[in-house]
Write an enzyme that holds these catalytic residues in place. Structure first.
Site: not given
Ligand SMILES: Nc1ncnc2c1ncn2[C@@H]1O[C@H](COP(=O)(O)OP(=O)(O)OP(=O)(O)O)[C@@H](O)[C@H]1O
Length: 549
Positions: A214, A264, A393
């Site tokens: 991630k 990303e 996640k």
């Molecule tokens: N391998 C991956 N697959 C899917 N998403 C990823 C990946 N790596 C990074 N991401 C990012 O991680 C985000 C989710 O993590 P996180 O909870 O930290 O973000 P957030 O903005 O706080 O929450 P969310 O995007 O779930 O609303 C995704 O929206 C995406 O942008």
């Protein structure tokens, strides 16, 4: 209303003249608007300023000054003028924009003028947003509120509210479900659900699953249509201009003509860390330096980035949204030629939760913030705009519930594998079973070491290497390390959960499962402790039962 008017007014309701992903800034600030109002109603700029400082709203000032009660404008007139204002560019464009605004204000009624000024300044403030408008569409175009959910789903794919309104006006509910991804029109991003415990990952997605790294950066959807390449943010804004380096890399490394990729962007330097071919990741804060209008090129050098692609949504005229994730991933791998800037999200596919735990620990070691677990199921479509249970996640902060420290004896070492080859690897650590006077394995520690720690540990361990498992150490065959060391060196480890594990021997007695420490992180070497001064089985059991050590 005519069809065209429906489309235009959908934008105008939201204080805009088009969807967010198109460049829709009109380029008029307070100063130009003030001039245009003075020109339209033939008063001095001083007068407009005076009124502005009283009301705080140039829309209200236009309303006060306008005498044209009986005047009225058609929607297409307003829309046409706003478009002209937007399109005026280059030398003399400021005068042109002011003149155009003045002219439409002269033809407007007081109320119309007020709202035009507010729209132009991006301050319409009608007190509702797009979600409210979608509810209104349901009533207006289908005669029933029950279609709201479906309309909202369609809006995740057809993110142009004007186009959506037009189709609904034309076809009613029949339009729903027929929208598809289109080049140049980003779909809303699929999002991941959060789970409370690590076990829940298995409950939600049983069996075989993928674990991807991630990346903590900016979500990006890249649309390539021949020579035209655009990047869109999670808020669907066009961020192409911010990342000329990424766009160039896509031009070179993505050979498909028409393709949409999801990934990303993260601050990253390839091969930055000695002994680590994966490069070095940097914080989200650092990436934010790239959010700028000026000196963009200079900042590509100050803050280099990479993009890690994890999905493909469209290819050569076909939507891939409904295809299952394993199929999409295979197609993605075929079409991304990796380079310094372009990468595929790294992942493992396994049904073994312990392997996922190792993968998570390795991700933390690279200074990533966690992993995303993805369903490999036949129904694992790309759910645009949805927080989906196909993606889960798991982040460092979720894993840090307990935060207790343990003093553990090192009894073995693993070399770094795969991408981590040549790097430090991990240490197999034990607690002391006081009754049996035996060292029983409790956890594998692979994160938290600085390079200096790793060197010191290696040199200290070198004096204690042995060729086979000593009698006072209990190890399962599946956990055998690459090097055995006699229990001597003690390290302090931070951990966050004690679980039952088939891999470790702590407290296993005659049974098959032992206790294991989850998400361990190295804190320091305990030079002051010997192997018989470490955390004992009794202490671990007490902790597991909620008593303190
Ligand atoms: N391998 C991956 N697959 C899917 N998403 C990823 C990946 N790596 C990074 N991401 C990012 O991680 C985000 C989710 O993590 P996180 O909870 O930290 O973000 P957030 O903005 O706080 O929450 P969310 O995007 O779930 O609303 C995704 O929206 C995406 O942008």
């Amino acid at each position: 209303m005519e069809r065209k008017e429906i489309k235009d007014s959908a934008y105008l309701f939201l204080g805009s003249i088009g969807p967010a992903f198109e460049n829709i800034t009109l380029g008029i600030g307070d100063k130009l608007a003030l001039k245009a109002i003075a020109g339209a109603y033939r008063v001095s700029e001083e007068e407009v300023k005076k009124r502005y400082s009283r009301t705080g709203d140039l829309g209200d000032v236009a309303f006060e000054l306008n005498q044209g009660e009986e005047k009225s404008l058609a929607i297409d007139e307003v829309f046409g003028s706003l478009k002209e204002i937007k399109e005026a560019s280059g030398k003399g464009s400021q005068e042109e924009k002011t003149g155009l605004l003045s002219s439409i204000l002269q033809r407007a009624s007081p109320k119309e003028g007020k709202y035009i000024v507010r729209i132009v300044l991006g301050k319409l403030r009608l007190g509702f947003g797009d979600q409210f408008l979608l509810e209104a569409f349901s009533i207006a175009f289908t005669g029933d509120k029950k279609y709201v959910v479906k309309i909202k789903e369609s809006y995740s794919v057809c993110t142009d509210i004007g186009e959506l309104a037009e189709s609904l006006a034309e076809q009613g509910p029949k339009a729903l479900g027929h929208f598809s991804i289109k080049l140049g029109r980003p779909v809303r991003s699929m999002l991941a659900q959060r789970v409370k415990t690590f076990e829940e990952l298995e409950e939600r997605i049983p069996g075989k699953k993928a674990a991807e790294e991630k990346y903590d950066g900016e979500r990006v959807q890249i649309h390539k249509n021949g020579e035209e390449i655009k990047a869109f943010s999670r808020r669907l804004e066009d961020i192409t201009a911010q990342y000329p380096d990424v766009i160039e890399a896509v031009r070179k490394g993505i050979l498909a003509k028409k393709i949409v990729l999801d990934g990303e962007i993260i601050a990253y330097v390839e091969g930055g860390k000695a002994n680590d071919s994966t490069g070095e990741f940097y914080s989200f804060q650092r990436l934010m330096k790239r959010r700028r209008k000026y000196e963009v090129q200079k900042y590509t050098e100050i803050c280099p980035v990479a993009v890690f692609f994890f999905d493909i949504l469209y290819l050569e005229g076909n939507s891939l949204l409904k295809k299952p994730y394993p199929e999409r991933r295979a197609i993605l791998e075929e079409h991304v030629k990796e380079s310094e800037i372009l990468h595929l999200a790294r992942r493992i596919v396994t049904d073994n939760l312990e392997e996922i735990e190792d993968f998570f620990n390795e991700a933390l070691e690279k200074r990533l913030e966690g992993i995303i677990i993805k369903s490999m199921g036949r129904n694992s479509a790309y759910e645009a705009g949805k927080r989906s249970w196909f993606w889960l996640k798991w982040k460092e902060e979720y894993a840090s519930g307990m935060r207790e420290t343990f003093d553990l004896a090192i009894i073995g070492k693993y070399y770094g594998r795969g991408k981590r080859k040549g790097s430090f690897g991990a240490l197999l650590c034990a607690i002391l079973n006081g009754e049996e006077q035996r060292f029983e394995t409790f956890t594998k520690v692979g994160t938290g070491f600085t390079e200096a720690d790793a060197k010191e540990i290696d040199s200290l361990l070198s004096e204690h290497i042995i060729s086979e498992v000593p009698k006072n150490v209990l190890i399962k065959s599946r956990m055998l390390p690459d090097i055995f060391v006699e229990p001597s060196l003690v390290i302090e480890v931070l951990g966050s959960e004690i679980t039952e594990s088939p891999s470790h021997t702590a407290g296993q007695g005659e049974g098959d499962t032992g206790l294991a420490l989850r998400f361990p992180r190295f804190l320091r070497i305990r030079h002051d402790k010997g192997p018989y001064d470490i955390t004992t089985l009794t202490e671990v059991r007490n902790l597991k039962e909620g008593k303190s050590i």
